[in-house]
Write a protein that holds these residues in place. Structure first.
Motif, PDB file in Angstrom:
ATOM      1  N   ARG A 140     -10.571   4.743  -1.511  1.00 40.21           N
ATOM      2  CA  ARG A 140      -9.786   5.980  -1.550  1.00 40.21           C
ATOM      3  C   ARG A 140      -8.465   5.854  -0.774  1.00 40.21           C
ATOM      4  O   ARG A 140      -7.940   6.827  -0.245  1.00 40.21           O
ATOM      5  CB  ARG A 140     -10.602   7.180  -1.080  1.00 40.21           C
ATOM      6  CG  ARG A 140     -11.903   7.341  -1.902  1.00 40.21           C
ATOM      7  CD  ARG A 140     -12.635   8.600  -1.624  1.00 40.21           C
ATOM      8  NE  ARG A 140     -11.877   9.794  -1.899  1.00 40.21           N
ATOM      9  CZ  ARG A 140     -11.660  10.346  -3.105  1.00 40.21           C
ATOM     10  NH1 ARG A 140     -12.152   9.781  -4.173  1.00 40.21           N
ATOM     11  NH2 ARG A 140     -10.969  11.459  -3.231  1.00 40.21           N
ATOM     12  N   ARG A 141      -7.956   4.610  -0.724  1.00 37.57           N
ATOM     13  CA  ARG A 141      -6.669   4.366  -0.067  1.00 37.57           C
ATOM     14  C   ARG A 141      -5.669   3.688  -1.010  1.00 37.57           C
ATOM     15  O   ARG A 141      -4.606   3.260  -0.569  1.00 37.57           O
ATOM     16  CB  ARG A 141      -6.860   3.477   1.167  1.00 37.57           C
ATOM     17  CG  ARG A 141      -7.765   4.088   2.212  1.00 37.57           C
ATOM     18  CD  ARG A 141      -7.834   3.199   3.429  1.00 37.57           C
ATOM     19  NE  ARG A 141      -8.971   3.527   4.255  1.00 37.57           N
ATOM     20  CZ  ARG A 141      -9.288   2.865   5.347  1.00 37.57           C
ATOM     21  NH1 ARG A 141      -8.560   1.843   5.745  1.00 37.57           N
ATOM     22  NH2 ARG A 141     -10.346   3.213   6.058  1.00 37.57           N
ATOM     23  N   GLY A 142      -6.052   3.536  -2.271  1.00 38.39           N
ATOM     24  CA  GLY A 142      -5.173   2.900  -3.242  1.00 38.39           C
ATOM     25  C   GLY A 142      -5.293   1.391  -3.323  1.00 38.39           C
ATOM     26  O   GLY A 142      -4.549   0.751  -4.080  1.00 38.39           O
ATOM     27  N   SER A 194       0.832  -1.196   0.000  1.00 36.46           N
ATOM     28  CA  SER A 194       0.000   0.000   0.000  1.00 36.46           C
ATOM     29  C   SER A 194       0.865   1.243   0.000  1.00 36.46           C
ATOM     30  O   SER A 194       2.083   1.172   0.058  1.00 36.46           O
ATOM     31  CB  SER A 194      -0.915  -0.009   1.228  1.00 36.46           C
ATOM     32  OG  SER A 194      -0.149   0.163   2.387  1.00 36.46           O
ATOM     33  N   LYS A 195       0.210   2.415  -0.030  1.00 36.80           N
ATOM     34  CA  LYS A 195       0.924   3.689  -0.082  1.00 36.80           C
ATOM     35  C   LYS A 195       1.932   3.835   1.050  1.00 36.80           C
ATOM     36  O   LYS A 195       3.004   4.380   0.883  1.00 36.80           O
ATOM     37  CB  LYS A 195      -0.066   4.846  -0.035  1.00 36.80           C
ATOM     38  CG  LYS A 195      -0.876   4.989  -1.298  1.00 36.80           C
ATOM     39  CD  LYS A 195      -1.843   6.122  -1.142  1.00 36.80           C
ATOM     40  CE  LYS A 195      -2.754   6.242  -2.338  1.00 36.80           C
ATOM     41  NZ  LYS A 195      -3.762   7.261  -2.177  1.00 36.80           N
ATOM     42  N   ASP A 196       1.580   3.364   2.236  1.00 37.83           N
ATOM     43  CA  ASP A 196       2.477   3.524   3.377  1.00 37.83           C
ATOM     44  C   ASP A 196       3.466   2.366   3.506  1.00 37.83           C
ATOM     45  O   ASP A 196       4.271   2.341   4.413  1.00 37.83           O
ATOM     46  CB  ASP A 196       1.682   3.708   4.671  1.00 37.83           C
ATOM     47  CG  ASP A 196       0.807   2.505   5.022  1.00 37.83           C
ATOM     48  OD1 ASP A 196       0.940   1.444   4.376  1.00 37.83           O
ATOM     49  OD2 ASP A 196      -0.005   2.638   5.941  1.00 37.83           O
ATOM     50  N   VAL A 205      -1.597  -5.640   0.419  1.00 35.60           N
ATOM     51  CA  VAL A 205      -2.833  -6.174  -0.134  1.00 35.60           C
ATOM     52  C   VAL A 205      -2.475  -7.494  -0.783  1.00 35.60           C
ATOM     53  O   VAL A 205      -1.498  -7.582  -1.527  1.00 35.60           O
ATOM     54  CB  VAL A 205      -3.437  -5.200  -1.173  1.00 35.60           C
ATOM     55  CG1 VAL A 205      -4.573  -5.847  -1.926  1.00 35.60           C
ATOM     56  CG2 VAL A 205      -3.924  -3.939  -0.485  1.00 35.60           C
ATOM     57  N   THR A 206      -3.226  -8.525  -0.491  1.00 33.36           N
ATOM     58  CA  THR A 206      -2.987  -9.830  -1.098  1.00 33.36           C
ATOM     59  C   THR A 206      -4.227 -10.280  -1.848  1.00 33.36           C
ATOM     60  O   THR A 206      -5.344  -9.877  -1.527  1.00 33.36           O
ATOM     61  CB  THR A 206      -2.629 -10.893  -0.036  1.00 33.36           C
ATOM     62  OG1 THR A 206      -3.660 -10.952   0.942  1.00 33.36           O
ATOM     63  CG2 THR A 206      -1.308 -10.578   0.640  1.00 33.36           C
TER      64      THR A 206
END
Length: 160
Positions: free
Chosen positions: A94-96, A6-8, A13-14
């Motif tokens: 909205r978190r990618g 993810s962005k951070d 994500v799997t």
């Protein structure tokens, strides 16, 4: 299982095959009211995967939590890998994560199965989906799937 950060870079994500342990999480997914005209209920997608042909379902997970869904099939007409039913639960939007899910699916399908040509379709009024897919390199074609425009991505052309 394919991971995309993810962005951070802390919450991967799997993608996992939908099975007896996670199908209920997929069935509970909800999109926003505005998206309901563009995205079917997850149970419809699960039924399509079980009874409607060769679609293969994948749960999008954040740690052990199911946060989304997508499915894929190979088009026998041209051998392209089609992605469909792409959705992320409204609480995780909205978190990618949608972008990561599509990227992870492409990486998995290219890596494990060798697919280089991808397709998906969306309603042209779904501007969020359109912008996401175009930003990932998909190009709209003059093809239509019912009321949806088809967009294609060629990994082979990206490398040249």
């Amino acid at each position: 299982m394919v991971t995309s950060l993810s962005k951070d870079n802390e919450s991967p994500v799997t993608l996992r095959p939908v099975n007896r342990d996670n199908w209920r999480g997929v069935a509970k997914l909800e999109v926003t009211a505005a998206q309901r005209e563009f995205v079917s209920e997850p149970c419809r997608y699960l039924a399509l995967c079980s009874y409607g042909g060769d679609w293969k379902p994948l749960a999008v997970c954040l740690d052990d939590q199911v946060i989304g869904f997508l499915m894929w099939v190979v088009d026998p007409a041209d051998g392209s890998c089609c992605l469909g039913g792409i959705s992320i639960d409204q609480q995780y939007q909205r978190r990618g994560y949608g972008r990561q899910a599509v990227q992870a699916a492409i990486a998995m399908l290219a890596g494990e199965h060798g697919y280089q040509e991808f397709a998906l379709s969306y309603n042209p009024a779904n501007l969020v989906a359109k912008h996401l897919y175009i930003s990932l390199g998909f190009v709209e074609t003059d093809e239509w799937e019912d009321d949806e425009v088809v967009a294609r991505l060629s990994l082979a052309k990206r490398c040249t």
